[in-house]
Enzyme design. Structure first.
Site, PDB file in Angstrom:
ATOM      1  N   THR A  57      61.870  30.648  88.465  1.00 17.44           N
ATOM      2  CA  THR A  57      61.978  29.192  88.616  1.00 17.44           C
ATOM      3  C   THR A  57      62.546  28.512  87.366  1.00 17.44           C
ATOM      4  OG1 THR A  57      59.720  28.803  87.803  1.00 17.44           O
ATOM      5  CG2 THR A  57      59.985  29.077  90.189  1.00 17.44           C
TER       6      THR A  57
ATOM      7  N   LYS B 139      63.571  21.554  88.213  1.00 24.34           N
ATOM      8  CA  LYS B 139      62.176  21.950  88.091  1.00 24.34           C
ATOM      9  C   LYS B 139      61.464  20.808  87.366  1.00 24.34           C
ATOM     10  CE  LYS B 139      58.980  25.576  86.764  1.00 24.34           C
ATOM     11  NZ  LYS B 139      58.733  26.896  86.155  1.00 24.34           N
TER      12      LYS B 139
ATOM     13  N   GLU C 122      77.846   3.818  82.649  1.00 23.32           N
ATOM     14  CA  GLU C 122      78.696   3.175  81.646  1.00 23.32           C
ATOM     15  C   GLU C 122      78.853   1.684  81.943  1.00 23.32           C
ATOM     16  OE1 GLU C 122      79.309   4.896  79.153  1.00 23.32           O
ATOM     17  OE2 GLU C 122      80.418   6.742  79.539  1.00 23.32           O
TER      18      GLU C 122
END
Ligand code: SIN
Length: 314
Positions: free
Chosen positions: A92, A163, A281
């Protein structure tokens, strides 16, 4: 109608074992083969599934040589007329990086499904078998395509998967984009189109991984100095991704050093340290044109993009 699924094993906790079955954290990753993981899922018994072991590592140690081999083997199997999709069992910890790498290089027209587990294969209530079952179901889904990750009953696109938790079983998230689909009792409830993209192609990633350009991620943080940039320039870095604070801001000491890197011909890209969002931006123009903002979501994705851009000359 292609019906074979190929499982490419690379290691991870899904293939890990612990001495004590009630210990979910004190284990050794990458101990069981892909074939052993398949044998532990009764629901997949009798299906046309092949296994191939591409690597056997803890994904914290993922390296470019393994990425190169994995991309090659996945492309090989996906090109077979009898193969419906490929599943990759992975750790993971760097799954999101591998997913993005495979997406950028292959962007396949068939499903390339990464799966993993938060508990070792030897755990009392291991999550790997159900994740593998779900990943195979997604790989078999008619019309499925692209690089996705399947964990805890959720399908994430390679571009969005992160994750987000160190321990819980449902450790992955797709942020603002939301999940692509959910796997419910083997059926798919899909919310968004399958991922598409322009594949850079295997020829871009040379087998001589030592020739892959060194691109490093450097964080901006309180107390940042020029020292890290100076050391990397002296050591021959080819590109730098600065993990910027908030909406792309960089500590002034680091900013000056990075501007010198750009002047020396080393491209620098800003990604955000924030767990979600991208750098937005100003409509009036980039606040700092010297350090462009990455288009990819995370600094880790931006590192892959910059490395591939240097390799492909794009
Ligand atoms: C690994 O990333 O290989 C170990 C951790 C995990 O898979 O959860």
């Amino acid at each position: 109608m292609p019906s074979t699924i190929v499982i490419l094993g690379t290691g991870g906790t899904i293939a890990g074992t612990a001495v004590d079955p009630s210990d979910n954290v004190g284990y050794t990753a990458a101990q069981r083969s892909a074939a052993e993981l398949l044998a532990a899922v009764p629901a997949l018994k009798g299906q046309a599934i092949e296994c191939e072991q591409v690597a056997q590592l803890d994904s914290k140690d993922m390296d470019h040589a393994t990425w190169q081999r994995l991309a090659q083997r996945a492309a090989h199997h996906l090109a077979r007329a009898d193969v419906a999709g490929v599943v990759v069992t992975h750790g993971t910890d760097t799954l999101e990086e591998t997913a993005w790498f495979l997406h950028r290089v292959l962007a396949p027209a068939k499903p390339l499904v990464l799966t993993a587990a938060m508990r070792p294969a030897s755990a009392l209530s291991a999550d790997g078998p159900a994740n593998l079952r779900d990943a195979v179901a997604v790989a078999r889904e008619p019309g499925a395509r692209g690089v996705v990750a399947v964990l805890a009953g959720t399908v994430h696109a390679a571009a969005d998967v992160r994750k987000v938790h160190s321990y819980r079983l449902d450790a992955f998230d797709s942020g603002d984009a939301g999940p692509l689909a959910r796997v419910e009792e083997g059926g798919l409830r899909r919310f968004r189109p399958w991922p598409e993209g322009e594949a850079l192609g295997l020829p871009v990633i040379s087998e001589d991984v030592a020739s892959w350009p060194w691109v490093e991620v450097l964080p901006s943080h309180a107390g940042a100095t020029r020292a890290g940039v100076d050391a990397m320039l002296a050591a021959g870095v080819r590109g730098i991704v600065v993990a910027a604070t908030g909406n792309g801001s960089v500590h002034q000491a680091l900013q000056a050093a990075l501007a010198r890197a750009v002047a020396a011909g080393v491209p620098v890209v800003r990604g955000t340290r924030c767990a979600q969002g991208v750098i937005v931006e100003s409509p009036a123009g980039a606040r700092d044109a010297v350090l462009p903002a990455a288009t990819a979501g995370t600094p880790w994705q931006a590192r892959i993009d910059l490395m591939l851009a240097l390799m492909s000359g794009r």
